[in-house]
Design a protein around this motif. Structure first.
Motif, mmCIF file in Angstrom:
data_model
loop_
_atom_site.group_PDB
_atom_site.id
_atom_site.type_symbol
_atom_site.label_atom_id
_atom_site.label_comp_id
_atom_site.label_asym_id
_atom_site.label_seq_id
_atom_site.Cartn_x
_atom_site.Cartn_y
_atom_site.Cartn_z
ATOM 1 N N TYR A 125 10.324 31.408 30.654
ATOM 2 C CA TYR A 125 11.179 31.350 31.840
ATOM 3 C C TYR A 125 10.355 30.977 33.060
ATOM 4 O O TYR A 125 9.181 31.354 33.168
ATOM 5 N N PRO A 166 15.677 29.556 32.099
ATOM 6 C CA PRO A 166 14.972 29.201 30.860
ATOM 7 C C PRO A 166 14.197 27.901 31.050
ATOM 8 O O PRO A 166 14.707 26.935 31.615
ATOM 9 N N ASP A 184 11.535 26.608 24.809
ATOM 10 C CA ASP A 184 11.372 27.458 23.627
ATOM 11 C C ASP A 184 10.092 27.059 22.903
ATOM 12 O O ASP A 184 9.845 25.871 22.673
ATOM 13 N N THR A 241 11.348 32.225 24.160
ATOM 14 C CA THR A 241 11.774 31.444 25.309
ATOM 15 C C THR A 241 10.913 31.771 26.518
ATOM 16 O O THR A 241 10.722 32.938 26.858
#
Length: 320
Positions: A293, A178, A181, A291
């Motif tokens: 990545y 991750p 956000d 999110t």
């Protein structure tokens, strides 16, 4: 890839080799596999056959008593112990390689450029400014933009080293962590906010207030706006866009200029909101988020600058 006894534990070779020094050649082979994510690629880098590389990795696994890599349909993925081992040996081995001249791309020649791909907006607004200090230190970058699914296919094919993806990749052929956000916000210029009665009226009467306001969006199917409507208002968005721009920075410019309203990532319009050129039309307690990545092939690339770029992005993304 390790040999195990009937109880599934590491083989007894661990006891036989406990305390014995590890062979530098085995460690070099391990690091090549770890960085390239492939036994075949490591063999090419080292000038060895793939069976030799496989044998050396199995020998090292017996010596340390731990599994180092998991075989995947394409390449190998490092086990947790491999990450710890790599972090301990990478600097000493790279320094030794520089002295002995066995470092391949680390032997004093300039490292290859790092190929980074992702959404144009996040790359230009957030990633490139974060990577500027590395460029000053000699890291070279090659940037590509596009949609997540095609970029991930290109990553698997070896065209990119790192991809910023808007969704976690499926399967186990790629590794993803991750990154950040992004929160989506409903915005318009001050002029439109005043004409419709501002966020108070939307809070009281719902999204029908925006029926006669032009919608500016990324694509004809309204992907971001539809998600916002479903998540926040619990309704299906049934209307057509007045303006579509396949770049959220263009959507932002049009909305600031008074073309209508839109749903945008907060990071992209934070400055405009602070300056008052955009107005937040709704402030739900549970805003939709997505999110992002950071994705790469298993293991680490042979190019050491890939790790520098990866670590810098992960560090900088904490403030995005």
């Amino acid at each position: 890839m390790e040999d195990k006894d009937s109880n599934g534990l590491p083989g007894t070779a661990q006891a036989a080799t406990a305390g014995a020094p590890l062979d530098l050649n085995l460690l070099r082979t391990f690091l090549a596999v770890y960085r390239s994510g492939s036994l075949t690629a490591a063999a090419r880098l080292l000038g060895l056959s793939q069976p030799t590389v496989t044998t050396q990795i199995r020998t090292l696994e017996r010596q340390v008593g731990r599994e180092l890599f998991e075989r995947l349909p394409r390449g190998v993925a490092p086990a947790p112990f491999a990450d710890a081992l790599a972090s301990r040996i990478v600097d000493p081995l790279d320094a030794l390689a520089a002295v002995t001249g066995h470092g391949g791309p680390l032997d004093g020649a300039p490292a290859e450029p790092v190929h980074l791909a992702g959404p144009a907006e996040m790359l230009c607004h957030s990633a490139l400014p974060a990577l500027a200090p590395l460029v000053e230190k000699g890291v070279r970058l090659r940037i590509a933009t596009g949609l997540t699914d095609p970029l991930l296919d290109e990553l698997r094919a070896g065209r990119h080293d790192l991809v910023i993806a808007t969704a976690r990749p499926r399967g186990r052929s790629l590794t993803a962590v991750p990154l950040a956000d992004e929160e989506f916000v409903l915005v318009a210029a001050q002029s439109w906010a005043e004409r419709i009665g501002g966020p108070d009226r939307i809070a009281a009467e719902g999204p029908a207030v925006l029926h006669d306001v032009p919608l500016v969006t990324y694509a004809e199917d309204l992907p971001i706006a539809r998600r916002y409507w479903r998540h926040v208002f619990g309704k299906r968005l049934t209307r057509e866009a007045s303006v579509t721009v396949p770049d959220l920075r263009g959507v932002l410019s049009a909305v600031i200029a008074g073309a209508g309203f839109s749903v945008l990532p907060r990071y992209l319009c934070r400055d405009a909101l602070a300056a008052g050129s955009l107005v937040l039309l709704n402030d739900p307690q549970d805003a939709p988020i997505n999110t992002g990545y950071l994705v790469q092939r298993p293991g680490s690339a042979d190019n050491p600058h890939v790790a520098l770029v990866r670590d810098q992005l992960i560090k900088a993304a904490r403030a995005w």
